[in-house]
Each structure stands twice: as C-alpha cells, then as structure tokens.
Design an enzyme around this catalytic site. Sequence first.
Site, PDB file in Angstrom:
ATOM      1  CE  LYS A   1       9.378 -16.529 -35.086  1.00 46.60           C
ATOM      2  NZ  LYS A   1       9.692 -16.659 -36.520  1.00 46.60           N
TER       3      LYS A   1
ATOM      4  CE  LYS B   1       9.061 -14.468 -31.363  1.00 44.38           C
ATOM      5  NZ  LYS B   1       9.526 -13.165 -31.907  1.00 44.38           N
TER       6      LYS B   1
ATOM      7  NE  ARG C   1      14.061  -7.310 -40.647  1.00 45.97           N
ATOM      8  CZ  ARG C   1      13.389  -8.183 -41.426  1.00 45.97           C
ATOM      9  NH1 ARG C   1      13.519  -8.133 -42.731  1.00 45.97           N
ATOM     10  NH2 ARG C   1      12.621  -9.086 -40.872  1.00 45.97           N
TER      11      ARG C   1
ATOM     12  NE  ARG D   1       9.441  -4.942 -39.708  1.00 47.98           N
ATOM     13  CZ  ARG D   1      10.004  -6.140 -39.545  1.00 47.98           C
ATOM     14  NH1 ARG D   1       9.889  -7.052 -40.463  1.00 47.98           N
ATOM     15  NH2 ARG D   1      10.689  -6.388 -38.445  1.00 47.98           N
TER      16      ARG D   1
ATOM     17  NE  ARG E   1      -0.408 -10.677 -36.513  1.00 45.96           N
ATOM     18  CZ  ARG E   1      -1.068 -11.346 -37.466  1.00 45.96           C
ATOM     19  NH1 ARG E   1      -0.590 -12.493 -37.912  1.00 45.96           N
ATOM     20  NH2 ARG E   1      -2.188 -10.868 -37.964  1.00 45.96           N
TER      21      ARG E   1
ATOM     22  CG  ASP F   1      12.794  -8.551 -37.237  1.00 43.59           C
ATOM     23  OD1 ASP F   1      13.224  -7.835 -38.167  1.00 43.59           O
ATOM     24  OD2 ASP F   1      12.057  -9.531 -37.422  1.00 43.59           O
TER      25      ASP F   1
ATOM     26  CD  GLU G   1      11.348 -13.186 -35.495  1.00 50.13           C
ATOM     27  OE1 GLU G   1      11.652 -13.364 -36.703  1.00 50.13           O
ATOM     28  OE2 GLU G   1      10.193 -13.300 -35.061  1.00 50.13           O
TER      29      GLU G   1
ATOM     30  CG  ASN H   1      14.240 -11.947 -40.098  1.00 48.82           C
ATOM     31  OD1 ASN H   1      13.315 -12.716 -40.292  1.00 48.82           O
ATOM     32  ND2 ASN H   1      14.207 -11.004 -39.158  1.00 48.82           N
TER      33      ASN H   1
END
Length: 317
Positions: free
Chosen positions: A126, A161, A211, A226, A234, A274, A282, A284
């Site tokens: 993050k 978060k 993503r 997503r 979310r 993301d 984000e 990842n």
Amino acid sequence: MTIKVGIVMDPIESITFKKDTSLALLWAAQRKGWELHYMEQRHLFMRDGTVQAQMAPLSVSMDPNDWFERGEYQTRPLADLDVVLMRKDPPFNNEFIYTTHLLALAERDGVLIVNRTQALRDFNEKLFATHFPQCCPPVLVTKDAQLLRDFHAEHKDVIFKPLDGMGGASIFRITEDGVNLGVIIETLTAHGSQTIMAQKYIPEIVDGDKRILMINGEPVPYALARVPLAGETRGNLAAGGRGEGRPLTDRDRWIAEQVGPTLREKGLLFVGLDVIGDYLTEINVTSPTCLRELDAQFGLDIGMQLMDVIEQTLAES
C-alpha cells in the site's frame, strides 16, 4: 541444461484450482521442460550460513481434480536451484520478513529470487504506491486519530484500511455522515498504536478495481476489472468481486510507464498494479494474482511471458 525452479507457496492442496496464479506459473515452467521443486515457508532453514530447505520434486497438471503430484522431500541447499518463486501470500508479518532474509542468503549464492528479497522487504504494497504521488488519489498514512478525522472532514467520503491486509480485509468506507468514524479509527489503529492508510473515496470503484500485471516493468495489455458486488466498496475477488477483462486505457498505460522503470531497477519481475478510475491505489509485489482470468478471457499465456523473462535474466547473470 535444465533450469531448476523452486517455489515457496501456501499448501498446494488448499489452492483454488480455477484461479490460482502460482499453479499457472508452475505449469508454464514445466512446459519449458524445467524441474520443479516444492517448498512451504516452514521448510526453509539456515545452518552455519547456508540456507537449506526440505524440498520435494513436483509435477503439475491443469486437471481440476488432480492438479499436482509431489515426490519425497529431501534436504538440499537452495543454491542447488537456479530460481525460486516467492509466492507466499500475506500477511506481511515477521515470519514473512525472516523468510526473505533466508532467501537473501540463496540470492547471495547466485539464486534468482522472484521477486528480489530486498524489494519484498522495502516496499509495502500500500505504501509503495505513494512513491508515485502523481498517480495517486489524496492519501494519508498515520495512526493519529485527529489527523484521520481531519482527513475525513476535508474529503467527506474516504476509505480507511490497514497497511498489512490482503483480499479486501478490514477496509472501511466512511461517508460524509461519519457514522462509526470513532470506532473504526480505534479498531484499525488499535487505539493509536498501529499505522493505517486513508484514501479519498474514488467513485469509479463501481466500475471495478483494475489489476494490471507487470512483467519486468512492462504491462500486460489487458487489465482485470474486479467489479464489486451490489452494496460493496471492495472489488477484490476474495471479497466476492466479479472479474471482467478490459484493454488498458491511455491512463492505465501512463501509470504503468511511471512505475515500470522503478520495478525493473528494484528487481521486481512480476507485480500487480491496482488502479481505480484514474488512480493507482496499490502495488502488489508479494504474490500478485489475476493471471488465470486474463489468460482465459484473452487467450494469453502470461506465465510463459514471465518464464521467458526469467530465462533471459538467468542467461544474462
């Protein structure tokens, strides 16, 4: 000469066959004729400066009822391998950090670790996004309750978060009315003892949290959006989101161009960005997913793309 590939992953018996990215990577390596060696985090150890593991020969198949065959475990130095795929899922806790230190000893001995261990330690998924403020929404990182309240008062609609979560766990949206703001802050910060992230809410989340997979700093040309369930904020597949493939937009490609050179510099060969709307949220680096969905929807072979990059990297080392 056959390349020897190790993988550190969560128990292969417990994966979700239809969407597991680690399985697809192993399948690609096997199709190249490479040797596969299976490990879990608990199998790694160090003795007198040499990192070793109990590792088992592995073969995989794309059979939903029988997707692997594992041989007998043997104790061997990790330096016997050419490459290790570090695919242990978060949480990014002390045990994860200790594992990267063990893998760093193998790295010292010439083993290619994907992704590089120093980068795994340095770049919280993050916080890493905030290295590129030109790509991000308004964001705050703190454990100070008043700063979090001020951020909410300024932006009216925000996301709070934890910094170490995955799969959409413990993500809260607080709208302008501020219902439960105090208890959410207390819970996430553990009464001011844990640092969290606050982001301005991005309404485009209703169209999906995209993503974008990056291989050696270059984006795959399609993203997996997503899309959240009705009433959800979310989009994570683990939280019930629906995966819908889409071509990258000009903005997506611009974000990838901003981030890509740093990924290459830091030895991050396989990464997931993301993106919500126009914003990077984000990066990842531990065990990016969504490969299977993109392969299926667009006839891609992303795992093989990564194996080709690994092969080239080994040849150049």
